[in-house]
Design an enzyme around this catalytic site. Sequence first.
Site, PDB file in Angstrom:
ATOM      1  CG  ASP A 212      -5.828   0.335  -0.910  1.00  0.00           C
ATOM      2  OD1 ASP A 212      -5.224   0.476   0.175  1.00  0.00           O
ATOM      3  OD2 ASP A 212      -5.572  -0.583  -1.709  1.00  0.00           O
TER       4      ASP A 212
ATOM      5  CB  CYS B 292       0.227  -1.717   4.514  1.00  0.00           C
ATOM      6  SG  CYS B 292      -0.393  -3.039   3.461  1.00  0.00           S
TER       7      CYS B 292
HETATM    8  P1  RI2 Z   1       0.680   0.914  -3.528  1.00  0.00           P
HETATM    9  C1  RI2 Z   1      -2.295  -1.991  -0.287  1.00  0.00           C
HETATM   10  O1  RI2 Z   1      -3.392  -2.861  -0.126  1.00  0.00           O
HETATM   11  C2  RI2 Z   1      -2.085  -1.177   0.984  1.00  0.00           C
HETATM   12  O2  RI2 Z   1      -3.326  -0.699   1.519  1.00  0.00           O
HETATM   13  C3  RI2 Z   1      -1.258  -0.042   0.401  1.00  0.00           C
HETATM   14  O3  RI2 Z   1      -1.140   1.082   1.245  1.00  0.00           O
HETATM   15  C4  RI2 Z   1      -2.080   0.273  -0.839  1.00  0.00           C
HETATM   16  O4  RI2 Z   1      -2.507  -1.012  -1.322  1.00  0.00           O
HETATM   17  C5  RI2 Z   1      -1.336   1.045  -1.893  1.00  0.00           C
HETATM   18  O5  RI2 Z   1      -0.244   0.280  -2.322  1.00  0.00           O
HETATM   19  P2  RI2 Z   1      -3.171  -4.490  -0.241  1.00  0.00           P
HETATM   20  O6  RI2 Z   1      -3.040  -4.746  -1.707  1.00  0.00           O
HETATM   21  O7  RI2 Z   1      -0.213   1.103  -4.731  1.00  0.00           O
HETATM   22  O8  RI2 Z   1      -1.936  -4.856   0.539  1.00  0.00           O
HETATM   23  O9  RI2 Z   1       1.231   2.231  -3.011  1.00  0.00           O
HETATM   24  O10 RI2 Z   1      -4.447  -5.070   0.335  1.00  0.00           O
HETATM   25  O11 RI2 Z   1       1.751  -0.153  -3.717  1.00  0.00           O
END
Ligand code: RI2
Length: 306
Positions: A194, A125
Amino acid sequence: MTIEETATAIKDMSIRGAGKIARACASALYELAESYDGDDPEEFMEMLEDAKNDLIASRPTAVSLYNGVMYSLKGIGKWMDVEEMRREVMNNADEFIKDSIQAVKTIGELGAEIVDDGDVIMTHCNSSAALSVIKEAHAQGKNIKVYATETRPWRQGLITVRQLAEAGVDVTLIVDSAVRLVMEDVDKVFVGADTITAQGTLFNKVGTSQLALAANELDVPFYVCTESYKFSPMSLNSDNVRIEVRETAEIVKEGEVPKEVKIYNPVFDRTPAKFIDTIITEKGGISPYKARDFIIEQFGIKEEVH
Ligand code: RI2
C-alpha cells in the site's frame, strides 16, 4: 462515478486494492473535469480542490490514492482558463490509469523471472501486483504451487484463491495462523504494497509482517510487488504512515463478546526493510535500502544539498 460515490465505495471497500483505488480516484477526477459545464476557472479549481480532499480522506494508508489524485491534478493553476484545466486533468488522469495498468503487467513479467519451476509460493491478502507475478509465472509453464492466506478480518484471500483457481494455478487456502507452519514448505513469498517509505518500510495488509518474520527466520526470500506510485514522497522527512483502524463489526458480530470487551481492528501493518529481499517495481527490482533514491528520482525531488 462521481467524487462522492467513489469516496464512499473506497471507504466501504467495495472498491479495494491500492492500485484500484488510485485508478478509481483518477477516473472520478476525469469525469468531474469532463462534466464541468461552467466557465469560471476559480469555481472549477475550488471543485477540484474539494474533490481532492474528499478522495484523499477516503482511505489513509495507501499512498497510491494520494499519488493518483495529485498526478491527475498536476500542472493546473490560476493562470489557466477552464478548457486548459479540463484538458490537463483529463489527460493526466487518463495517463495515470493507462500507466498504472501497464505497470502491473510489467511487474508480472519482471517478477516471473524470479520464480523457478517447482516453486512453492506464499502470498497474503489480494494484491493484483503479486498475483500478476504468480499468474505470469504459471502462464510461462512454470509448475508452481501457491499458499494464500485467508487474511482476516476482511478475508481478501478468498478473492485470491478464486482468481488463481480461475487462472488454473494450484492454490491452497490457509488460515493466517498457519503461516509459520506452512512457511517451512515455502520457497518464496510475494506480497503487494500500500505504501513504501523512503526508509524501505512496507505498509501492507495486516499480517504481512508476520509472513516476513516467519520467512526471515526460515531464510525464505520475501518479495514486495509494487508500482512506483506506491512509494511515498512525503516519507523523505518522516516514516510515519497512518495505519487505518476499521470498525469492530468486521471482527465480531453484535453480542458475540461481552460489551465490556474492547476490540482493535488495525487493517495494515509495517514491515521493516531488513525483512525485505527485493522490491519488484515496473522500473525493475530495487533493494529496500534504495527506496529513498528511488523516490527522489521517480518524483523528481530536488534534495537540498547540505
Ligand atoms: P494491489 C490491499 O489493501 C492489500 O494490502 C494489498 O496488498 C494492497 O492493497 C495492494 O493491492 P486492501 O485494499 O494494488 O485489501 O497490488 O485493504 O492490488
